[in-house]
Write a protein that holds these residues in place. Structure first.
Motif, PDB file in Angstrom:
ATOM      1  N   HIS A   1       0.818  -1.226   0.000  1.00 59.51           N
ATOM      2  CA  HIS A   1       0.000   0.000   0.000  1.00 59.51           C
ATOM      3  C   HIS A   1       0.847   1.270   0.000  1.00 59.51           C
ATOM      4  O   HIS A   1       0.330   2.360  -0.270  1.00 59.51           O
ATOM      5  CB  HIS A   1      -0.929   0.004   1.218  1.00 59.51           C
ATOM      6  CG  HIS A   1      -0.218   0.082   2.530  1.00 59.51           C
ATOM      7  ND1 HIS A   1       0.536  -0.951   3.029  1.00 59.51           N
ATOM      8  CD2 HIS A   1      -0.133   1.086   3.458  1.00 59.51           C
ATOM      9  CE1 HIS A   1       1.039  -0.600   4.201  1.00 59.51           C
ATOM     10  NE2 HIS A   1       0.655   0.621   4.481  1.00 59.51           N
TER      11      HIS A   1
ATOM     12  N   ASP B   1       3.636   3.105  -5.393  1.00 64.99           N
ATOM     13  CA  ASP B   1       2.851   3.905  -6.331  1.00 64.99           C
ATOM     14  C   ASP B   1       1.883   3.015  -7.099  1.00 64.99           C
ATOM     15  O   ASP B   1       1.826   1.796  -6.880  1.00 64.99           O
ATOM     16  CB  ASP B   1       3.764   4.681  -7.281  1.00 64.99           C
ATOM     17  CG  ASP B   1       4.689   3.776  -8.106  1.00 64.99           C
ATOM     18  OD1 ASP B   1       4.390   2.562  -8.238  1.00 64.99           O
ATOM     19  OD2 ASP B   1       5.701   4.290  -8.622  1.00 64.99           O
ATOM     20  N   ASP B   2       1.116   3.619  -8.009  1.00 61.44           N
ATOM     21  CA  ASP B   2       0.102   2.867  -8.739  1.00 61.44           C
ATOM     22  C   ASP B   2       0.719   1.725  -9.543  1.00 61.44           C
ATOM     23  O   ASP B   2       0.158   0.625  -9.608  1.00 61.44           O
ATOM     24  CB  ASP B   2      -0.667   3.795  -9.681  1.00 61.44           C
ATOM     25  CG  ASP B   2      -1.635   4.711  -8.945  1.00 61.44           C
ATOM     26  OD1 ASP B   2      -1.817   4.504  -7.723  1.00 61.44           O
ATOM     27  OD2 ASP B   2      -2.197   5.623  -9.584  1.00 61.44           O
TER      28      ASP B   2
ATOM     29  N   LEU C   1       1.399  -1.194  -7.305  1.00 58.63           N
ATOM     30  CA  LEU C   1       0.151  -1.839  -6.900  1.00 58.63           C
ATOM     31  C   LEU C   1      -0.408  -2.698  -8.027  1.00 58.63           C
ATOM     32  O   LEU C   1      -0.817  -3.848  -7.814  1.00 58.63           O
ATOM     33  CB  LEU C   1      -0.872  -0.775  -6.495  1.00 58.63           C
ATOM     34  CG  LEU C   1      -2.235  -1.271  -6.001  1.00 58.63           C
ATOM     35  CD1 LEU C   1      -2.078  -2.190  -4.803  1.00 58.63           C
ATOM     36  CD2 LEU C   1      -3.142  -0.084  -5.651  1.00 58.63           C
ATOM     37  N   ILE C   2      -0.377  -2.183  -9.241  1.00 62.95           N
ATOM     38  CA  ILE C   2      -0.860  -2.939 -10.396  1.00 62.95           C
ATOM     39  C   ILE C   2      -0.006  -4.176 -10.623  1.00 62.95           C
ATOM     40  O   ILE C   2      -0.510  -5.264 -10.929  1.00 62.95           O
ATOM     41  CB  ILE C   2      -0.867  -2.043 -11.651  1.00 62.95           C
ATOM     42  CG1 ILE C   2      -1.900  -0.923 -11.491  1.00 62.95           C
ATOM     43  CG2 ILE C   2      -1.159  -2.864 -12.904  1.00 62.95           C
ATOM     44  CD1 ILE C   2      -1.770   0.172 -12.527  1.00 62.95           C
TER      45      ILE C   2
ATOM     46  N   GLU D   1      -7.146   2.166 -19.309  1.00 65.20           N
ATOM     47  CA  GLU D   1      -6.912   3.270 -18.392  1.00 65.20           C
ATOM     48  C   GLU D   1      -8.186   3.732 -17.696  1.00 65.20           C
ATOM     49  O   GLU D   1      -8.177   4.033 -16.494  1.00 65.20           O
ATOM     50  CB  GLU D   1      -6.268   4.439 -19.143  1.00 65.20           C
ATOM     51  CG  GLU D   1      -5.816   5.580 -18.237  1.00 65.20           C
ATOM     52  CD  GLU D   1      -4.752   5.156 -17.231  1.00 65.20           C
ATOM     53  OE1 GLU D   1      -4.719   5.730 -16.128  1.00 65.20           O
ATOM     54  OE2 GLU D   1      -3.958   4.247 -17.566  1.00 65.20           O
TER      55      GLU D   1
ATOM     56  N   GLN E   1      -8.840   3.314 -13.601  1.00 71.27           N
ATOM     57  CA  GLN E   1      -9.095   4.416 -12.673  1.00 71.27           C
ATOM     58  C   GLN E   1     -10.316   4.153 -11.802  1.00 71.27           C
ATOM     59  O   GLN E   1     -10.453   4.731 -10.719  1.00 71.27           O
ATOM     60  CB  GLN E   1      -9.265   5.737 -13.458  1.00 71.27           C
ATOM     61  CG  GLN E   1      -8.001   6.203 -14.154  1.00 71.27           C
ATOM     62  CD  GLN E   1      -6.788   6.228 -13.220  1.00 71.27           C
ATOM     63  OE1 GLN E   1      -6.858   6.777 -12.116  1.00 71.27           O
ATOM     64  NE2 GLN E   1      -5.679   5.638 -13.664  1.00 71.27           N
TER      65      GLN E   1
ATOM     66  N   LEU F   1      -8.750   1.208  -9.170  1.00 72.69           N
ATOM     67  CA  LEU F   1      -7.564   1.527  -8.367  1.00 72.69           C
ATOM     68  C   LEU F   1      -7.895   2.071  -6.969  1.00 72.69           C
ATOM     69  O   LEU F   1      -7.257   1.651  -5.987  1.00 72.69           O
ATOM     70  CB  LEU F   1      -6.670   2.516  -9.106  1.00 72.69           C
ATOM     71  CG  LEU F   1      -5.494   1.933  -9.891  1.00 72.69           C
ATOM     72  CD1 LEU F   1      -4.738   3.038 -10.614  1.00 72.69           C
ATOM     73  CD2 LEU F   1      -4.559   1.130  -8.990  1.00 72.69           C
ATOM     74  N   PRO F   2      -8.861   2.967  -6.816  1.00 71.95           N
ATOM     75  CA  PRO F   2      -9.139   3.480  -5.464  1.00 71.95           C
ATOM     76  C   PRO F   2      -9.532   2.386  -4.475  1.00 71.95           C
ATOM     77  O   PRO F   2      -9.071   2.393  -3.325  1.00 71.95           O
ATOM     78  CB  PRO F   2     -10.280   4.476  -5.696  1.00 71.95           C
ATOM     79  CG  PRO F   2     -10.103   4.926  -7.112  1.00 71.95           C
ATOM     80  CD  PRO F   2      -9.628   3.713  -7.841  1.00 71.95           C
TER      81      PRO F   2
ATOM     82  N   ARG G   1      -6.394   0.321  -3.634  1.00 67.51           N
ATOM     83  CA  ARG G   1      -5.475   1.024  -2.738  1.00 67.51           C
ATOM     84  C   ARG G   1      -6.035   1.086  -1.321  1.00 67.51           C
ATOM     85  O   ARG G   1      -5.304   0.890  -0.344  1.00 67.51           O
ATOM     86  CB  ARG G   1      -5.186   2.432  -3.272  1.00 67.51           C
ATOM     87  CG  ARG G   1      -4.176   3.192  -2.433  1.00 67.51           C
ATOM     88  CD  ARG G   1      -3.577   4.364  -3.170  1.00 67.51           C
ATOM     89  NE  ARG G   1      -2.745   3.969  -4.298  1.00 67.51           N
ATOM     90  CZ  ARG G   1      -1.538   3.447  -4.192  1.00 67.51           C
ATOM     91  NH1 ARG G   1      -1.006   3.213  -2.995  1.00 67.51           N
ATOM     92  NH2 ARG G   1      -0.838   3.143  -5.259  1.00 67.51           N
TER      93      ARG G   1
END
Length: 259
Positions: free
Chosen positions: A137, A140-141, A144-145, A162, A166, A169-170, A173
């Protein structure tokens, strides 16, 4: 204040199929980034002999406008408060990955309330005594991906789109933050049976780590290793459901339903 109204149950728990009268209830708890719909195939396979309810965490799908939970205990409390305390239907819990930790905390709440689960299924997660610092956590993105792709739990098409990325992703995370900041609070062992399942090639948990769940109960303990990685239970669905059915017959008998 606890919301045990019909609206509160509908907010936190999804029922996809109608059960038979007297069917044992199975509360399914999703993994990080997951939603109630992950368990639709489970409901389809087990219904109507089992009343499958899948937890819908805030911040995703039809609860997208709500703030994410800050901790795994907050998720457990949300599900706990959605359960009808007057309902005496035998209750079982099934949690995968992050959901296993939510299930563990939920089982503690239920036992403290005098309504222990008939059986707790814990999948794809090491026991609290084997927990280690998880820093996913904090990345960066891209990191995480990369982690999500390594676990092979999210459609690769989503991760490459993309706009879709988006959207997911929230939640990912927020959930990884809840897992990464989770610290089990010492307490007495559970009294309910534990059935632990894991994949033999899971990059996040070894079979030995998964087996440490045995320390968390004074009740019966079962341990099963299936072929596959972190999401072994998708390819091994039939074998996993056979384990669930067998455990419900043993630990939630006399419910009026032929599991």
């Amino acid at each position: 204040m606890a919301d045990r109204s019909s609206a509160g149950q509908a907010k936190w728990l999804r029922r996809f199929h109608e059960p038979d009268p007297g069917a044992p209830r199975l509360i399914c708890l999703p993994h990080a980034g997951g939603s109630a719909s992950f368990y639709f195939p489970v409901s389809r396979a087990l219904s109507p002999a089992v009343d499958v309810r899948a937890a819908q965490y805030p911040g995703r799908q039809d609860r997208a406008a709500e703030p994410f939970a800050r901790s795994l205990r907050e998720l457990a409390q949300g599900v706990f408060h959605a359960l009808d305390e007057r309902d005496e239907t035998p209750l079982a819990l099934f949690g995968h990955s992050m959901g296993a930790l939510v299930g563990f905390e939920l089982a503690r709440l239920l036992e403290n309330a005098g309504r222990p689960p008939a059986v707790l299924f814990l999948s794809g997660r090491r026991g609290p005594s084997a927990e280690r610092t998880d820093t996913v956590h904090l990345g960066d993105d891209a990191q995480l991906i990369e982690e999500v792709m390594r676990l092979d739990g999210t459609d690769s098409a989503v991760l490459k789109d993309e706009d879709l990325l988006q959207l997911v992703l929230p939640a990912l995370r927020a959930d990884y933050h809840a897992v990464g900041t989770y610290r089990p609070v010492p307490g007495p062992p559970l009294g309910c049976p534990l059935v632990v399942l894991t994949g033999d090639a899971d990059p996040r948990v070894t079979p030995d780590e998964a087996r440490t769940w045995e320390k968390e109960t004074d009740g019966p303990f079962e341990f099963h290793v299936h072929p596959g990685g972190h999401f072994y239970l998708v390819a091994e669905q039939q074998a996993v459901l056979d384990r669930v059915r067998a455990a419900l017959r043993r630990f939630a008998p006399g419910t009026g339903a032929a599991v």
